[in-house]
Motif scaffolding. Structure first.
Motif, short mmCIF file in Angstrom:
data_model
loop_
_atom_site.label_atom_id
_atom_site.label_comp_id
_atom_site.label_asym_id
_atom_site.label_seq_id
_atom_site.Cartn_x
_atom_site.Cartn_y
_atom_site.Cartn_z
N VAL A 190 0.84 -1.20 0.00
CA VAL A 190 0.00 0.00 0.00
C VAL A 190 0.87 1.25 0.00
O VAL A 190 0.60 2.22 -0.72
N GLU A 191 1.96 1.25 0.77
CA GLU A 191 2.88 2.39 0.81
C GLU A 191 3.43 2.69 -0.58
O GLU A 191 3.48 3.84 -1.02
N LEU A 192 3.86 1.65 -1.29
CA LEU A 192 4.42 1.83 -2.63
C LEU A 192 3.37 2.30 -3.64
O LEU A 192 3.64 3.17 -4.46
N LEU A 193 2.18 1.72 -3.56
CA LEU A 193 1.10 2.14 -4.48
C LEU A 193 0.73 3.60 -4.25
O LEU A 193 0.60 4.38 -5.20
N GLU A 194 0.57 3.98 -3.00
CA GLU A 194 0.18 5.36 -2.69
C GLU A 194 1.29 6.36 -3.01
O GLU A 194 1.01 7.50 -3.37
N ALA A 195 2.56 5.95 -2.92
CA ALA A 195 3.67 6.84 -3.27
C ALA A 195 3.62 7.20 -4.76
O ALA A 195 4.13 8.23 -5.17
N HIS A 196 2.96 6.36 -5.55
CA HIS A 196 2.81 6.62 -6.98
C HIS A 196 1.41 7.15 -7.32
O HIS A 196 1.02 7.18 -8.48
N GLY A 197 0.67 7.53 -6.29
CA GLY A 197 -0.65 8.12 -6.52
C GLY A 197 -1.75 7.12 -6.84
O GLY A 197 -2.82 7.49 -7.32
N ILE A 198 -1.52 5.86 -6.56
CA ILE A 198 -2.54 4.84 -6.82
C ILE A 198 -3.29 4.57 -5.53
O ILE A 198 -2.79 3.91 -4.63
N SER A 199 -4.49 5.10 -5.43
CA SER A 199 -5.28 4.90 -4.22
C SER A 199 -6.38 3.86 -4.44
O SER A 199 -6.94 3.33 -3.49
N GLU A 200 -6.69 3.56 -5.69
CA GLU A 200 -7.67 2.52 -6.01
C GLU A 200 -6.89 1.27 -6.39
O GLU A 200 -6.23 1.23 -7.42
#
Length: 165
Positions: A89-99
């Protein structure tokens, strides 16, 4: 014999001899974004592998029996996968992926730590038909957009069985 993420230990009970064999391991490097990786066009482990299959030469009743992450039951699964899920989740959100939907679960829950370690996800994982050999279901991937959202700077892959990213 016992197989661990970093190697295998074999004990000869007749002689007392102990043998240890190292195996390739995947310890994650600490980066927040794809741009921080050392080189381009190469896969890197950014989330440490949490499990490996036990002895391949034995016959297993069910594919999950040879994976310590799944054969230990739901409480063990929740404990083992939590750190990997939080890192994902940390890596996804660091790239702006919240879905981020889970491809294993039919209700498309988000890939949050409480979902990946939860009983419903474990049940779908455990009851999946030979998930170990189904590359399409076992590995989930995302294209990682750049900060502006204009281009793709990398790709992230998550292994639902070993927790490796």
């Amino acid at each position: 014999s016992w197989t661990f993420v970093l190697g295998q230990v074999i004990i000869n009970y007749l002689t007392g001899e102990v043998r240890v064999k190292r195996r390739p391991s995947f310890i994650g490097i600490q980066v927040r974004k794809a741009q921080d990786l050392p080189t381009i066009e190469e896969w890197y482990c950014v989330g440490t592998q949490l499990a490996c299959p036990m002895n391949d030469d034995l016959q297993w009743e069910h594919w999950t029996d040879k994976w310590p992450t799944t054969n230990g039951g739901k409480p063990r699964w929740r404990t083992v996968i939590k750190k990997s899920a939080e890192r994902l989740v940390e890596l996804l959100e660091a790239h702006g992926i919240s879905e981020h939907s889970c491809q294993i679960c039919p209700n498309q829950h988000g890939m949050w730590a409480n979902h990946l370690g939860g009983p419903k996800h474990y049940s779908h994982l455990y009851n999946g038909p030979n998930l170990e050999n189904s590359t399409q279901q076992r590995y989930q991937t995302w294209d990682l957009p750049d900060v502006c959202g204009v281009g793709i700077v990398g790709r992230l892959m998550f292994d639902h069985i070993s927790g490796m990213i």
